[in-house]
Design a protein around this motif. Structure first.
Motif, PDB file in Angstrom:
ATOM      1  N   ILE A   1       0.881  -1.101   0.054  1.00 14.50           N
ATOM      2  CA  ILE A   1       0.183  -0.128  -0.013  1.00 14.50           C
ATOM      3  C   ILE A   1       0.889   1.330   0.002  1.00 14.50           C
TER       4      ILE A   1
ATOM      5  N   ALA B   1       0.694  -4.834   3.331  1.00 15.40           N
ATOM      6  CA  ALA B   1      -0.272  -5.169   4.071  1.00 15.40           C
ATOM      7  C   ALA B   1      -0.602  -6.767   3.968  1.00 15.40           C
TER       8      ALA B   1
ATOM      9  N   GLU C   1      -7.592 -11.194  13.263  1.00 16.45           N
ATOM     10  CA  GLU C   1      -8.243  -9.950  13.808  1.00 16.45           C
ATOM     11  C   GLU C   1      -8.378  -8.804  12.658  1.00 16.45           C
ATOM     12  N   SER C   2      -9.260  -7.958  13.020  1.00 14.60           N
ATOM     13  CA  SER C   2      -9.323  -6.668  12.211  1.00 14.60           C
ATOM     14  C   SER C   2      -8.245  -6.222  11.625  1.00 14.60           C
ATOM     15  N   GLY C   3      -7.772  -6.140  10.455  1.00 12.07           N
ATOM     16  CA  GLY C   3      -6.791  -5.223   9.916  1.00 12.07           C
ATOM     17  C   GLY C   3      -5.599  -6.234   9.620  1.00 12.07           C
ATOM     18  N   CYS C   4      -5.871  -7.536   9.642  1.00 14.70           N
ATOM     19  CA  CYS C   4      -4.657  -8.446   9.406  1.00 14.70           C
ATOM     20  C   CYS C   4      -4.568  -8.820   7.982  1.00 14.70           C
ATOM     21  N   GLY C   5      -5.352  -8.260   7.258  1.00 17.09           N
ATOM     22  CA  GLY C   5      -5.080  -8.323   5.606  1.00 17.09           C
ATOM     23  C   GLY C   5      -6.219  -9.138   4.950  1.00 17.09           C
ATOM     24  N   LYS C   6      -7.304  -9.729   5.553  1.00 12.60           N
ATOM     25  CA  LYS C   6      -8.101 -10.510   5.099  1.00 12.60           C
ATOM     26  C   LYS C   6      -8.850  -9.960   3.674  1.00 12.60           C
ATOM     27  N   SER C   7      -9.170  -8.755   3.802  1.00  9.70           N
ATOM     28  CA  SER C   7      -9.897  -8.190   2.801  1.00  9.70           C
ATOM     29  C   SER C   7      -9.079  -7.904   1.490  1.00  9.70           C
ATOM     30  N   MET C   8      -7.851  -7.394   1.935  1.00 16.28           N
ATOM     31  CA  MET C   8      -6.996  -7.271   0.992  1.00 16.28           C
ATOM     32  C   MET C   8      -6.477  -8.452   0.070  1.00 16.28           C
TER      33      MET C   8
ATOM     34  N   VAL D   1      -4.769   2.632  -4.133  1.00 14.75           N
ATOM     35  CA  VAL D   1      -3.417   2.716  -3.388  1.00 14.75           C
ATOM     36  C   VAL D   1      -2.434   1.609  -3.269  1.00 14.75           C
TER      37      VAL D   1
ATOM     38  N   GLN E   1     -17.520  -6.933   1.564  1.00 17.34           N
ATOM     39  CA  GLN E   1     -17.691  -6.767   2.879  1.00 17.34           C
ATOM     40  C   GLN E   1     -18.848  -5.856   3.286  1.00 17.34           C
TER      41      GLN E   1
ATOM     42  N   GLU F   1     -16.808 -11.446   4.995  1.00 20.03           N
ATOM     43  CA  GLU F   1     -17.662 -11.272   6.385  1.00 20.03           C
ATOM     44  C   GLU F   1     -18.881 -11.204   5.945  1.00 20.03           C
TER      45      GLU F   1
ATOM     46  N   HIS G   1     -14.051 -13.110  11.164  1.00 20.49           N
ATOM     47  CA  HIS G   1     -13.056 -13.014  12.509  1.00 20.49           C
ATOM     48  C   HIS G   1     -13.999 -13.950  13.497  1.00 20.49           C
TER      49      HIS G   1
ATOM     50  N   LEU H   1       0.876  -1.434  10.278  1.00 26.42           N
ATOM     51  CA  LEU H   1       1.657  -1.980   8.991  1.00 26.42           C
ATOM     52  C   LEU H   1       3.114  -1.564   8.890  1.00 26.42           C
TER      53      LEU H   1
END
Ligand code: ATP
Ligand code: SF4
Ligand code: MG
Lengths: 309, 343
Positions: free
Chosen positions: B33, B42, B61-68, B80, B116, B199, B232, B297
């Motif tokens: 990113i 990420a 957990e939230s922010g661990c890069g699943k959606s990315m 970006v 999501q 999710e 999650h 990150l």
């Protein structure tokens, strides 16, 4: 829909009356037209007769009531200059302005949608920056300046376009329309760009792409309709603004529209005609606003539901 | 066996163990990113595979890069973000290097995603029928009328009552659960081989969650899809998934069959997750924090990503990143001391 229109008409009645009142009073503050219409040598008796005949000696509230009484019977008074019905003169001048405004807005909307979408497609690219600079410039130059520069360059120096009038066919349209369009093109391009940038980054565009929609389809089948509402608002305001622009442009270019009629009647203290012209303009702005509301409803079901409620 | 995870169906995995061949093969996928402070990673070297008829869960957990990770797989990252390394093979074709045209041709008929942001993902100014018809019009060149018929059939399939009249309604006229059904309908319209669901139940209430998961499971069997379920929610994983990929700070720390991973976690992070859920917890409970929080990150350590929160940390953990190692059939963990976990 009908109740909506009725509501709209009622709420616009008051502003309409206020505008009319303002014009009525202001016009009369400029003095008695007698000195303009009677020869220098007119006797006081002649003056008195003229004033009396046109009711200019009555108190202003009496004149206003007489006028409103006439308006209720569709009698808008007669022109001091020509003796014609004021309404006839205003209606005769109206189409010329309408055509000018329509040509201007069509050109402005087409250019703005094309350039704005193109700039929005790659934000901050060279193309975007150039178009941003140009549209910003276009949005901020005064129209009388463009008009005068245009006449000077194309009519006086190059001699390819007429300086004024409507006798040269399509050529006579170029300078007035260009003058009027330049600001709307600039402003609308920026609005379309902004609306498209946010529409193109909206979740539904990503959804469309995830089903294999290409660039063109994403714009034409998803984003454009979402971007249309903000553009419509601004296009409406710009069209209203054209009425002001029309006064300047029609006078400079000798365009026989409602703007020129207003100026001529102010100069000629031709109160009835001025009032008729203002009234007609106000009514057309009202109609325009209704059309814009219809446009919103057409674009977005949520607006339709609210109007029903 | 120290895992105290006490949940319905825990350890048995999903209903239909995937037996098909691997159709989605993610190999060393990394996403960078661009931020004002510089480029950050990420997603870092994520690898996993998904088989037809199987549900594989991406858990973290939230922010661990699943959606990315999911967005990188379908090629729809935010402007970006960019894939900086790795391959995503879909039936042998690498999506990362594929042309835009190739990818467009596969988006829908081969690979699809439920994003999501379910509640805002539909276009507010078009009818749902219009939006459901789009995949058919784009890929099958159907007329409006034909595609509308398909849209109605699809609405019926995903359980929208009175589809014939509701097809002309707008998104805001549907509840959250119904909107999620519509999004699932759009995703499965062309019976893709791989379905990613990011999710899909987070924004919904518990009864609706169960219905949506049931729908996804039914569609998976019916269309023989590989489902990648991003969540999650530990309970959801143990109920729905055959395999689980546990992510932390952009990396895969452990993966394997759900029963094995939850029954005998081989990474301290997985064990921490399982221990943090109170006994008897029900579906929908979020991951409790383990003590401390995941690194930002730009602060992800070059060696073991979990070192700052790990109870088993040793010197080597701060100097060498542990490579994923097999700790069982099909079960891998990225920890220098994987043998010491669950002991
Ligand atoms: N557009 C973006 N710009 C900058 N950073 C981003 C952007 N999108 C995501 N990130 C960062 O990338 C990391 C991974 O985000 P991602 O959305 O993949 O997390 P996630 O695991 O899906 O979390 P969640 O459970 O909250 O959805 C996060 O640290 C997030 O802050
Ligand atoms: S490598 Fe070391 S720090 Fe990392 S999880 Fe394993 S024991 Fe903990
Ligand atoms: Mg996410």
């Amino acid at each position: 829909m009908l109740t909506f229109l009725r509501k709209r008409a009622l709420t616009s009645l008051l502003p309409l009356l206020l505008v009319l009142l303002g014009v009525f009073v202001l016009a009369r503050l400029t003095g008695n037209p007698a000195s303009l219409y009677l020869p220098e040598s007119a006797t006081p008796a002649q003056r008195a007769a003229f004033t009396e005949r046109n009711g200019f000696d009555d108190p202003i509230w009496r004149q206003l009531l007489d006028y409103l009484g006439g308006v209720l019977q569709f009698d808008f008074g007669t022109s001091l200059r020509t003796g014609e019905a004021a309404s006839t003169m205003a209606l005769r001048a109206f189409p010329a302005t309408l055509q000018l405004a329509a040509a201007t807005m069509i050109i402005a909307i087409v250019l703005a949608v094309v350039i704005g979408s193109w700039a929005a497609y790659r934000p901050n690219s060279i193309a975007d920056r150039i178009s941003s600079f140009l549209s910003m410039t276009a949005a901020s130059v005064p129209d009388f300046w463009i008009a005068i520069m245009g006449i000077y360059l194309f009519a006086v120096v190059l001699g390819v376009l007429p300086t004024s009038g409507t006798n040269a066919g399509a050529l006579s349209w170029i300078l007035p329309v260009a003058t009027l369009a330049i600001r709307p093109v600039g402003v609308l391009t920026q609005v379309v760009r902004g609306a498209m940038v946010s529409a193109l980054s909206a979740p539904y565009v990503r959804l469309a792409r995830s089903t294999g929609a290409g660039d063109v389809r994403v714009v034409t089948h998803q984003a454009l309709r979402n971007a249309a509402a903000p553009a419509l608002t601004v296009a409406g305001d710009l069209t209203v603004g054209l009425v002001n622009g029309a006064v300047v442009v029609e006078t400079i270019f000798g365009w026989p529209g409602i703007g020129k009629l207003m100026i001529d009647s102010i100069v000629g203290r031709d109160f009835a005609v001025l009032q008729a012209a203002v009234l007609l303009t106000a009514i057309s702005i009202f109609v325009l606003n209704v059309l814009i509301d219809l446009g919103y409803a057409l674009l977005d079901a949520r607006v339709r539901e609210k109007a029903k409620a | 066996m120290t895992a105290t995870y006490d949940l319905p169906d825990a350890g048995t995995g999903g209903t239909a163990a995937g037996t098909g061949s691997v159709v989605l093969d993610v190999d060393g996928l990394s996403v960078d990113i661009r931020t004002p402070q510089g480029v950050v990673r990420a997603v870092d070297g994520v690898s996993f595979g998904a088989r037809r008829g199987e549900t594989i869960a991406l858990l973290g957990e939230s922010g661990c890069g699943k959606s990315m990770t999911a967005q990188a797989i379908v090629g729809l990252l935010a402007p970006v973000a960019d894939v900086s390394a790795g391959e995503v093979r879909l039936d042998g074709t690498d999506l990362v290097t594929a042309s835009r045209k190739q990818r467009r041709a596969l988006a829908g008929p081969e690979i699809a995603i439920v994003f999501q942001d379910a509640l805002t993902a539909l276009n507010p100014v078009y009818t749902v029928g219009y939006q459901l018809a789009e995949p058919f019009r784009i890929h099958r060149g159907m007329s409006r009328k034909q595609a509308r018929t398909e849209a109605i059939a699809l609405m019926k399939r995903v359980g929208i009552p009175e589809p014939e009249s509701r097809v002309d309604n707008y998104p805001h006229q549907f509840s959250g659960g119904m909107r999620q059904r519509l999004l699932i309908a759009i995703a499965v319209a062309l019976s893709p081989t791989v379905l990613l669901a990011d999710e899909p139940t987070t924004a919904l209430d518990v009864t609706v969650q169960a219905q949506i998961m049931q729908l996804l499971t039914d569609l998976r069997s019916e269309r023989d899809m590989a489902v990648v379920l991003i969540t999650h929610d530990l309970a959801l994983v143990s109920e729905q998934a055959d395999r689980v990929v546990v992510m932390y700070a952009g990396t895969v720390v452990e993966q394997g069959p759900v029963g094995e991973v939850f029954g005998r976690p081989r990474h301290p992070y997985t064990k921490g997750l399982l221990d943090s859920v109170p006994a008897g917890a029900t579906r929908g409970s979020d991951l409790r924090s383990i003590g401390g929080s995941p690194p930002e990150l730009q602060d992800i350590p070059a060696a073991c990503v979990y070192q700052d929160r790990c109870p088993l940390v040793q010197d080597i953990c701060r100097t060498e990143r542990p490579a994923p190692r097999h700790v069982g059939t099909d079960h891998a963990s990225a920890c220098h001391f994987s043998e010491e976990v669950s002991r």
